[in-house]
Design an enzyme around this catalytic site. Structure first.
Site, short mmCIF file in Angstrom:
data_model
loop_
_atom_site.label_atom_id
_atom_site.label_comp_id
_atom_site.label_asym_id
_atom_site.label_seq_id
_atom_site.Cartn_x
_atom_site.Cartn_y
_atom_site.Cartn_z
N HIS A 44 -5.85 -18.99 9.73
CA HIS A 44 -5.41 -20.36 10.07
C HIS A 44 -4.85 -20.38 11.50
O HIS A 44 -4.09 -19.48 11.87
CB HIS A 44 -4.32 -20.82 9.10
CG HIS A 44 -3.75 -22.16 9.44
ND1 HIS A 44 -4.40 -23.34 9.15
CD2 HIS A 44 -2.60 -22.51 10.08
CE1 HIS A 44 -3.67 -24.34 9.59
NE2 HIS A 44 -2.57 -23.86 10.15
N ALA A 89 -41.99 -35.20 20.10
CA ALA A 89 -41.44 -34.13 19.24
C ALA A 89 -41.61 -34.54 17.79
O ALA A 89 -40.64 -34.79 17.07
CB ALA A 89 -39.96 -33.89 19.57
#
Length: 360
Positions: A354, A179
């Protein structure tokens, strides 16, 4: 995996049929400025056209001295055709593709070794973004060798015997994944018969409307220019189609996202710190360690980090780099901010839910 891929490609085929798009399968080569021959299973078809878009992609680079004809040596394409799980896998190339595939094989139980010629993993990426990934995989992989080259590969019945430069000891592997990059397919299409210029690497030159030097032939994606990203090719395809349809469109993208689908993910959009330093671009940096994020702590992601680059004069957002779980999913907000010319307060004063990673 094949089921997911089949569903997606089948969906594209269905969309083409709905829009009365004829799909011809086979190997296509230009035979002139307005003609193409396609050699398929049922013979050769000649297609004439007023306009053409070349989107022939790229292929894996083959390294000299590697026995690529041995079935135990894989490209990134072959590595996705999982015949077995190798006990020991060598990944040659510590860039994004190599590390993504290493992530998969490590998760499946292979003992993974990565060798990279450059002095860091994911060359060109900001080092502080790569660091949490490297720390994690160093603990999990059999070995990681940077600044190292594969000297030779000897294919024997008991495995692939590999020797390296430097301090890395010779070793035997069940499979090797090569790769080390990709090369464009522009040189294999007969484009010279159409008068289209192709450089020695196989890239087809284009302008900001994706036109080649032959005005009615366009090129997009890997064959046109870097970065070699699917979403970049899609954005270019939109522009080329709009230009052919007579619209006054140009390719004008400020913030092209990049994501390494490793574990943790490494992602960035807009200007990177490495690019800024190389080009003498002034910037300020704001960093938030994920150890300060309740959501990150809850999902064992405290090693992550979000980094923003800001223009010191205008306070406009120049770029963001993120390492951590779902880092790629977090880029969208900042991509919009950069394209709209938002400043750091526009982002900072927006209330985020949150507990979420988006707070970072």
């Amino acid at each position: 995996k094949d089921g997911v891929v089949g569903k997606l490609t089948g969906g594209v085929g269905g969309m083409a049929k709905q829009r009365k798009v004829e799909v011809v399968t086979g190997e296509g080569r230009f035979t002139g400025p307005h003609t193409l021959e396609v050699a398929g299973a049922d013979g050769t078809t000649t297609i004439s056209f007023d306009h053409a878009i070349v989107a022939a992609g790229s292929r894996s680079v083959e390294l000299p001295g590697i026995p690529h004809d041995d079935p135990r040596v894989m490209s990134s394409t072959g590595a996705l055709e999982l015949e077995d799980i190798p006990e020991r896998l060598l990944v040659i190339g510590g860039g994004i593709i190599g590390l993504e595939m290493a992530t998969v094989y490590d998760a499946l139980g292979s003992a993974v070794t990565v060798v990279e010629l450059a002095d860091q993993l994911m060359p060109g990426t900001d080092k502080d973004l790569v660091r949490p990934l490297q720390k994690r995989i160093t603990e999990r992989y059999e070995a990681i060798h940077t600044g190292t080259k594969v000297e030779s590969v000897d294919a024997k019945d008991d495995g692939l015997h590999v020797s390296f430069t430097g301090d890395a000891a010779d070793a035997v592997f069940d499979r090797i994944l090569v790769a080390v990059g990709r090369t464009p397919n522009g040189g294999d299409l007969g484009l010279d018969t159409a008068g289209v210029s192709v450089d020695e690497r196989g890239f087809v030159g284009v302008d900001d409307q994706l036109r080649t030097n032959v005005p009615h032939i366009f090129a997009i994606g890997d064959v046109a220019r870097a970065p070699m990203l699917a979403h970049k090719a899609t954005a270019e395809g939109h522009v080329a189609a709009e230009v052919i349809a007579g619209q006054d469109a140009v390719y004008d993208v400020r913030a092209m996202p990049s994501v390494a689908y490793t574990e943790p993910e490494v992602a960035w959009v807009g200007l990177t710190e490495t690019e800024a330093k190389a080009n003498d671009v002034r910037f300020e940096t704001a960093k938030v360690p994920w150890s300060a994020s309740g959501r990150a702590l809850a999902i064992d992601g405290a090693a992550g980090m979000t980094k923003m680059l800001v223009d010191p004069d205008t306070q406009r957002v120049l770029g963001v780099g993120i390492v951590g779980t779902n880092a790629g999913e977090l880029l969208g907000e900042v991509g919009v901010a950069i394209e709209m010319g938002a400043n750091v307060e526009d982002v900072g004063l927006t209330v985020h839910a949150h507990p979420t990673l988006s707070e970072t």
